[in-house]
Design a protein around this motif. Sequence first.
Motif, PDB file in Angstrom:
ATOM      1  N   ASN A 160       0.813  -1.229   0.000  1.00 21.59           N
ATOM      2  CA  ASN A 160       0.000   0.000   0.000  1.00 21.59           C
ATOM      3  C   ASN A 160       0.839   1.269   0.000  1.00 21.59           C
ATOM      4  OD1 ASN A 160      -2.604  -1.039  -0.159  1.00 21.59           O
ATOM      5  ND2 ASN A 160      -2.681  -1.459   2.044  1.00 21.59           N
ATOM      6  N   VAL A 161       2.065   1.196   0.527  1.00 17.31           N
ATOM      7  CA  VAL A 161       2.919   2.393   0.494  1.00 17.31           C
ATOM      8  C   VAL A 161       3.274   2.721  -0.956  1.00 17.31           C
ATOM      9  CG1 VAL A 161       5.148   3.375   1.175  1.00 17.31           C
ATOM     10  CG2 VAL A 161       3.795   2.109   2.846  1.00 17.31           C
ATOM     11  N   ALA A 162       3.556   1.687  -1.759  1.00 18.47           N
ATOM     12  CA  ALA A 162       3.842   1.913  -3.188  1.00 18.47           C
ATOM     13  C   ALA A 162       2.645   2.600  -3.845  1.00 18.47           C
ATOM     14  CB  ALA A 162       4.167   0.594  -3.878  1.00 18.47           C
ATOM     15  N   LEU A 163       1.442   2.149  -3.496  1.00 18.90           N
ATOM     16  CA  LEU A 163       0.246   2.771  -4.078  1.00 18.90           C
ATOM     17  C   LEU A 163       0.116   4.230  -3.644  1.00 18.90           C
ATOM     18  CD1 LEU A 163      -2.600   0.080  -3.862  1.00 18.90           C
ATOM     19  CD2 LEU A 163      -1.076   0.602  -5.754  1.00 18.90           C
ATOM     20  N   ASP A 164       0.354   4.493  -2.354  1.00 15.98           N
ATOM     21  CA  ASP A 164       0.270   5.886  -1.850  1.00 15.98           C
ATOM     22  C   ASP A 164       1.226   6.786  -2.625  1.00 15.98           C
ATOM     23  OD1 ASP A 164      -1.564   5.309   0.116  1.00 15.98           O
ATOM     24  OD2 ASP A 164      -0.141   5.353   1.782  1.00 15.98           O
ATOM     25  N   VAL A 165       2.477   6.332  -2.709  1.00 16.81           N
ATOM     26  CA  VAL A 165       3.530   7.138  -3.330  1.00 16.81           C
ATOM     27  C   VAL A 165       3.224   7.364  -4.819  1.00 16.81           C
ATOM     28  CG1 VAL A 165       5.966   7.012  -4.033  1.00 16.81           C
ATOM     29  CG2 VAL A 165       5.321   6.560  -1.666  1.00 16.81           C
ATOM     30  N   GLY A 201       6.017  -4.843  -9.333  1.00 18.34           N
ATOM     31  CA  GLY A 201       5.940  -5.899  -8.332  1.00 18.34           C
ATOM     32  C   GLY A 201       6.854  -7.037  -8.760  1.00 18.34           C
ATOM     33  N   ARG A 202       7.583  -7.606  -7.796  1.00 17.49           N
ATOM     34  CA  ARG A 202       8.494  -8.694  -8.213  1.00 17.49           C
ATOM     35  C   ARG A 202       7.742 -10.008  -8.407  1.00 17.49           C
ATOM     36  NH1 ARG A 202      12.289  -9.499  -2.843  1.00 17.49           N
ATOM     37  NH2 ARG A 202      10.621  -9.655  -1.322  1.00 17.49           N
ATOM     38  N   ARG A 203       6.558 -10.119  -7.746  1.00 19.67           N
ATOM     39  CA  ARG A 203       5.755 -11.331  -7.953  1.00 19.67           C
ATOM     40  C   ARG A 203       4.546 -10.996  -8.825  1.00 19.67           C
ATOM     41  NH1 ARG A 203       4.725 -14.206  -2.547  1.00 19.67           N
ATOM     42  NH2 ARG A 203       4.574 -12.167  -1.550  1.00 19.67           N
ATOM     43  N   ARG A 324      11.790   3.625  -3.723  1.00 16.26           N
ATOM     44  CA  ARG A 324      11.852   2.255  -3.186  1.00 16.26           C
ATOM     45  C   ARG A 324      10.800   2.094  -2.077  1.00 16.26           C
ATOM     46  NH1 ARG A 324      16.776   4.737  -2.646  1.00 16.26           N
ATOM     47  NH2 ARG A 324      16.533   4.543  -0.393  1.00 16.26           N
ATOM     48  N   ALA A 325       9.692   1.427  -2.427  1.00 17.64           N
ATOM     49  CA  ALA A 325       8.609   1.228  -1.440  1.00 17.64           C
ATOM     50  C   ALA A 325       8.550  -0.240  -1.083  1.00 17.64           C
ATOM     51  CB  ALA A 325       7.286   1.721  -2.020  1.00 17.64           C
ATOM     52  N   ILE A 326       9.664  -0.752  -0.552  1.00 17.49           N
ATOM     53  CA  ILE A 326       9.773  -2.201  -0.327  1.00 17.49           C
ATOM     54  C   ILE A 326       9.637  -2.553   1.156  1.00 17.49           C
ATOM     55  CG2 ILE A 326      11.132  -2.551  -2.424  1.00 17.49           C
ATOM     56  CD1 ILE A 326      13.591  -2.834  -0.452  1.00 17.49           C
TER      57      ILE A 326
HETATM   58  P1  NAP Z   1       4.337  -4.333   2.412  1.00 14.98           P
HETATM   59  O1  NAP Z   1       2.867  -4.408   2.378  1.00 14.98           O
HETATM   60  O2  NAP Z   1       5.075  -5.354   3.181  1.00 14.98           O
HETATM   61  O3  NAP Z   1       4.838  -4.361   0.874  1.00 14.98           O
HETATM   62  C1  NAP Z   1       6.185  -4.364   0.549  1.00 14.98           C
HETATM   63  C2  NAP Z   1       6.341  -4.691  -0.925  1.00 14.98           C
HETATM   64  O4  NAP Z   1       7.703  -4.566  -1.279  1.00 14.98           O
HETATM   65  C3  NAP Z   1       5.905  -6.123  -1.288  1.00 14.98           C
HETATM   66  O5  NAP Z   1       5.231  -6.109  -2.503  1.00 14.98           O
HETATM   67  C4  NAP Z   1       7.249  -6.843  -1.422  1.00 14.98           C
HETATM   68  O6  NAP Z   1       7.223  -7.920  -2.308  1.00 14.98           O
HETATM   69  C5  NAP Z   1       8.098  -5.723  -2.007  1.00 14.98           C
HETATM   70  N1  NAP Z   1       9.523  -5.961  -1.844  1.00 14.98           N
HETATM   71  C6  NAP Z   1      10.191  -6.238  -0.699  1.00 14.98           C
HETATM   72  N2  NAP Z   1      11.512  -6.375  -0.960  1.00 14.98           N
HETATM   73  C7  NAP Z   1      11.660  -6.193  -2.283  1.00 14.98           C
HETATM   74  C8  NAP Z   1      12.772  -6.206  -3.168  1.00 14.98           C
HETATM   75  N3  NAP Z   1      14.012  -6.454  -2.722  1.00 14.98           N
HETATM   76  N4  NAP Z   1      12.553  -5.982  -4.480  1.00 14.98           N
HETATM   77  C9  NAP Z   1      11.314  -5.732  -4.950  1.00 14.98           C
HETATM   78  N5  NAP Z   1      10.212  -5.702  -4.172  1.00 14.98           N
HETATM   79  C10 NAP Z   1      10.390  -5.923  -2.854  1.00 14.98           C
HETATM   80  O7  NAP Z   1       4.872  -2.936   2.984  1.00 14.98           O
HETATM   81  P2  NAP Z   1       4.377  -1.426   2.817  1.00 14.98           P
HETATM   82  O8  NAP Z   1       3.800  -1.158   1.497  1.00 14.98           O
HETATM   83  O9  NAP Z   1       5.546  -0.629   3.297  1.00 14.98           O
HETATM   84  O10 NAP Z   1       3.210  -1.306   3.894  1.00 14.98           O
HETATM   85  C11 NAP Z   1       3.451  -1.528   5.293  1.00 14.98           C
HETATM   86  C12 NAP Z   1       2.120  -1.767   6.006  1.00 14.98           C
HETATM   87  O11 NAP Z   1       1.390  -0.545   6.049  1.00 14.98           O
HETATM   88  C13 NAP Z   1       1.234  -2.755   5.264  1.00 14.98           C
HETATM   89  O12 NAP Z   1       0.563  -3.554   6.179  1.00 14.98           O
HETATM   90  C14 NAP Z   1       0.280  -1.861   4.517  1.00 14.98           C
HETATM   91  O13 NAP Z   1      -0.958  -2.462   4.178  1.00 14.98           O
HETATM   92  C15 NAP Z   1       0.105  -0.733   5.517  1.00 14.98           C
HETATM   93  N6  NAP Z   1      -0.343   0.495   4.815  1.00 14.98           N
HETATM   94  C16 NAP Z   1      -1.680   0.681   4.682  1.00 14.98           C
HETATM   95  C17 NAP Z   1      -2.139   1.766   3.988  1.00 14.98           C
HETATM   96  C18 NAP Z   1      -3.618   1.947   3.816  1.00 14.98           C
HETATM   97  O14 NAP Z   1      -4.387   1.322   4.454  1.00 14.98           O
HETATM   98  N7  NAP Z   1      -4.050   2.778   2.931  1.00 14.98           N
HETATM   99  C19 NAP Z   1      -1.265   2.677   3.425  1.00 14.98           C
HETATM  100  C20 NAP Z   1       0.109   2.464   3.579  1.00 14.98           C
HETATM  101  C21 NAP Z   1       0.559   1.350   4.280  1.00 14.98           C
HETATM  102  P3  NAP Z   1       6.987  -9.408  -1.761  1.00 14.98           P
HETATM  103  O15 NAP Z   1       5.546  -9.496  -1.425  1.00 14.98           O
HETATM  104  O16 NAP Z   1       7.388 -10.251  -2.924  1.00 14.98           O
HETATM  105  O17 NAP Z   1       7.881  -9.587  -0.561  1.00 14.98           O
END
Ligand code: NAP
Length: 465
Positions: A160-165, A201-203, A324-326
């Motif tokens: 979701n952070v990638a989507l926000d950004v 997305g890598r997957r 980088r939103a990983i």
């Molecule tokens: P996240 O949900 O864990 O997503 C991280 C993404 O980065 C995954 O797609 C992951 O792929 C990818 N990734 C990790 N390492 C990578 C690499 N080396 N190369 C390429 N891709 C890589 O983390 P987040 O987006 O930072 O969010 C954190 C939490 O906050 C989540 O629970 C999210 O739902 C929440 N959040 C919610 C909202 C909302 O409700 N609107 C907004 C922002 C954040 P893989 O799946 O393959 O590991």
Amino acid sequence: MTEARPLRVAVIGSGPAGVYAADILTKSKEVKDGEVQVAIDIFDRYPAPFGLIRYGVAPDHPRIKGIIGALHKIMDRGDIRFFGNVDYGTDISLADLREHYDAIIFATGAIKDATLNIPGADLDGSYGASDFVCWYDAHPDYPREWPLNAKEIAVLGNGNVALDVARVLSKHADDLLVTEIPDHVYEGLKASPVTDVHIFGRRGPAQIKFTPLELRELKHSRDVDIVLYEEDFQFDEGSEKAIEENAQIKVMNKVLKDWLEEQKQTEQTASRRLHLHFLQSPAEILGEDGKVVGLKMERNKLDGNGGIIGTGEFIEYPMQAVYRAIGYFGSELPEVGFDSKRGVITNIEGRVTGAEGQPVPGLYATGWIKRGPVGLIGSTKSDALETVTHLLADRENLYTAAKPETEAIEEFLDSKGIEYTTWEGWHKLDDHEKSLGAASQDASGEPRKRVKVTDRQEMVRISRS
Ligand code: NAP
């Protein structure tokens, strides 16, 4: 046996994790039955409360920002005190806290970006998503300037952070004026020459970490077309199973397929595009003269179990910026055990543990710093309940503070010359930000609800006025 004095608890961090923990503690059965009295003070390093909700949630997410309303209500009751602008580790040490409190709950969250170890990650134009989020959310410790000079931008990650950004980068700035963004963020985004934002997305589409509401929202941006690629929609057995078994994945895959069909049938004419690519891993961020000029991605195939295998086929894209939103990563706190692999405080179900793995009396953790940066804000509540339950179970061995008097902590902070802010001070800042909003207008000429104050000293001055 009921102790004669309240159990004094300090919570470090006033984001949802900290406020929920404080609230759950005050509403616990033990407190309600009169078995134990509690006195809770929440500390925050920032002059304003609410942590991630104020400085992490995207400004165009009023529904989530609305959680502030619920936290506000909790704090308005008056039984939990707030001490802002007090930094654990510099303004106040663990020994200081132990002198004034019987138990300490760390709820400091995770604000750093996880590290991406590929060549070019340090180039000018390669940014951590968290840093950008802190910029657009007007975090007081982040620079006011943000270089928005790229036409083609990559966002790595499928959370979701990638989507926000990606959404904030691709939206027209005028459409963000209905939010609380300060002028410098509006001006920066307004001047952005961006035409194409690519999320990678890598997957595959069956392994995305987005949530349905956030994915669907992409379609609501004015004058932004969504672009999908048919070759990314290949599903192996593992993906079919994921779609069948996970309702959210099922819904989101339907949304993506509908968009793909629509794209085939309708001409795309928007001035900006948001591309969603799947099954590609970042191999290298390409640079020239120290600046990002492109991105080299490796094509992946699915391994049948939700994982991926690199195919050895590489694709290069021209890009002038890469975000980088990983994932986020927690920061180590002085004198508290830290798992540097996971970025969390070492703990067993919220009881902080020491070097030998044994619980450290009186120390607890909750939220992202306890379990890692995953899960929506709501999941913080069950997490806080677990931590608070353990704290209450331990209470007979707590009551160790040498200075448990209510005013002692204020005297301590005053003696150190710390310009702390209070809940009453937050009301002043809150009113001030609302009045700044009322005095300005959004794109349709309506008064704005709020404009955030960015400068830390200004926030402190208004709060303490
Ligand atoms: P996240 O949900 O864990 O997503 C991280 C993404 O980065 C995954 O797609 C992951 O792929 C990818 N990734 C990790 N390492 C990578 C690499 N080396 N190369 C390429 N891709 C890589 O983390 P987040 O987006 O930072 O969010 C954190 C939490 O906050 C989540 O629970 C999210 O739902 C929440 N959040 C919610 C909202 C909302 O409700 N609107 C907004 C922002 C954040 P893989 O799946 O393959 O590991």
